[in-house]
Design an enzyme around this catalytic site. Sequence first.
Site, mmCIF file in Angstrom:
data_model
loop_
_atom_site.group_PDB
_atom_site.id
_atom_site.type_symbol
_atom_site.label_atom_id
_atom_site.label_comp_id
_atom_site.label_asym_id
_atom_site.label_seq_id
_atom_site.Cartn_x
_atom_site.Cartn_y
_atom_site.Cartn_z
ATOM 1 N N ARG A 2 4.574 -8.809 2.243
ATOM 2 C CA ARG A 2 4.965 -8.963 0.839
ATOM 3 C C ARG A 2 6.163 -8.081 0.495
ATOM 4 N NH1 ARG A 2 1.550 -6.858 -2.700
ATOM 5 N NH2 ARG A 2 0.743 -5.444 -1.142
ATOM 6 N N ARG A 6 12.807 -6.159 -0.812
ATOM 7 C CA ARG A 6 13.161 -4.931 -1.537
ATOM 8 C C ARG A 6 14.351 -4.195 -0.931
ATOM 9 N NH1 ARG A 6 7.566 -1.816 -1.826
ATOM 10 N NH2 ARG A 6 7.571 -2.543 0.329
ATOM 11 N N ARG A 15 16.096 -8.452 -9.447
ATOM 12 C CA ARG A 15 15.037 -7.704 -10.134
ATOM 13 C C ARG A 15 15.497 -7.214 -11.504
ATOM 14 N NH1 ARG A 15 12.206 -5.746 -12.989
ATOM 15 N NH2 ARG A 15 10.571 -4.172 -12.747
ATOM 16 N N ASP A 52 2.270 -10.591 -6.599
ATOM 17 C CA ASP A 52 1.657 -9.266 -6.452
ATOM 18 C C ASP A 52 0.148 -9.431 -6.457
ATOM 19 O OD1 ASP A 52 2.540 -6.236 -6.570
ATOM 20 O OD2 ASP A 52 0.669 -6.413 -7.700
ATOM 21 N N TYR A 128 -7.782 -0.514 -7.352
ATOM 22 C CA TYR A 128 -6.803 -0.377 -8.435
ATOM 23 C C TYR A 128 -7.486 -0.476 -9.796
ATOM 24 C CZ TYR A 128 -2.865 -0.759 -5.182
ATOM 25 O OH TYR A 128 -1.958 -0.537 -4.170
#
Length: 322
Positions: A2, A6, A15, A52, A128
């Site tokens: 994933r 970046r 972004r 995400d 999380y």
Amino acid sequence: MRQAGRHLPEYCALRRRASSFLDFCYTPELAVEASLQPVRRYRLDAAIVFSDILVIPDALGQRVWFEQGTGPKLEPVLTGGEIDRLNPNRLTERLQPVYETVAGVRAELPAGTALIGFAGAPWTIATYMIEGGTSRDHERARALAYRAPRVVERLIEILTAAVVEHLLAQIRAGAEAVQIFDSWAGALPATLRERHSLRPIAEIAARIGEACPEVPVIAFPRGVGGAYADYAALAGIAAVSIDQTVDPRWAAAAVQPHAAVQGNLDPVLLAAGGRAMDEAVDGILAALGGGPFVFNLGHGVVPDTPPAHVETLIARVKGNAA
């Protein structure tokens, strides 16, 4: 892995067009482009949809946001009452932009380039939700699992059903394989790992297999050491992704007889490049290239990775495979 984009300047420019990270994930125009950028630049064999793992708690009604330089933040879920207030009934409605992204990526991919959908595993998402964000040791989540096991089991049940629903919706939209990221499975001791990681992943794989037997399911329980073999033995798991701490020779003997192996170059080594990277690539290929194998990293691409190192890596892998 994933967020492989970046490290790309074109990703960073894209972004900046979104007001927040969740807005980025929920804007199909941007998410499609983010998914396609690495494929365009590197001509990869597969794309993974840009999204995400925390879209699931967001869709369940938990407040989720991302802070620049800090990462994800969530209002913690710590009691049975708070868990009961989660609402799975509108999950796929809330996540419709993700499925639009999957369909959009599939429409744009070159013929022969596979599309991978994904979701977080129930335990990793739960950490999380309980911790309220990223945690170094997941102490609060593990403590709750010991102190109030039924509370955590109920949360895992809700998340297992949500992950199945989310993955099936991605498959209907065009995903040809799905990956389950259990990024924090390594924080669990053996007894809790069986209950909160292995069993839920086994249930997810079984339910995907019943509905879509032609779709491979990839499991990535990061940091579990010798327990990777236990995940490979699960019915319905077509491939197991291994992290960079695993000796690929061990994986060839313990994992590959049961499932394809995906991995496992150290992402930091990809950023460093040079002879050390070349030697590591050759060692992984020598150990695992004789069986079912997908060359990949042991975790996500780090942001300061030079694109030229990725190009060198791909050329070396494809040259050795030719």
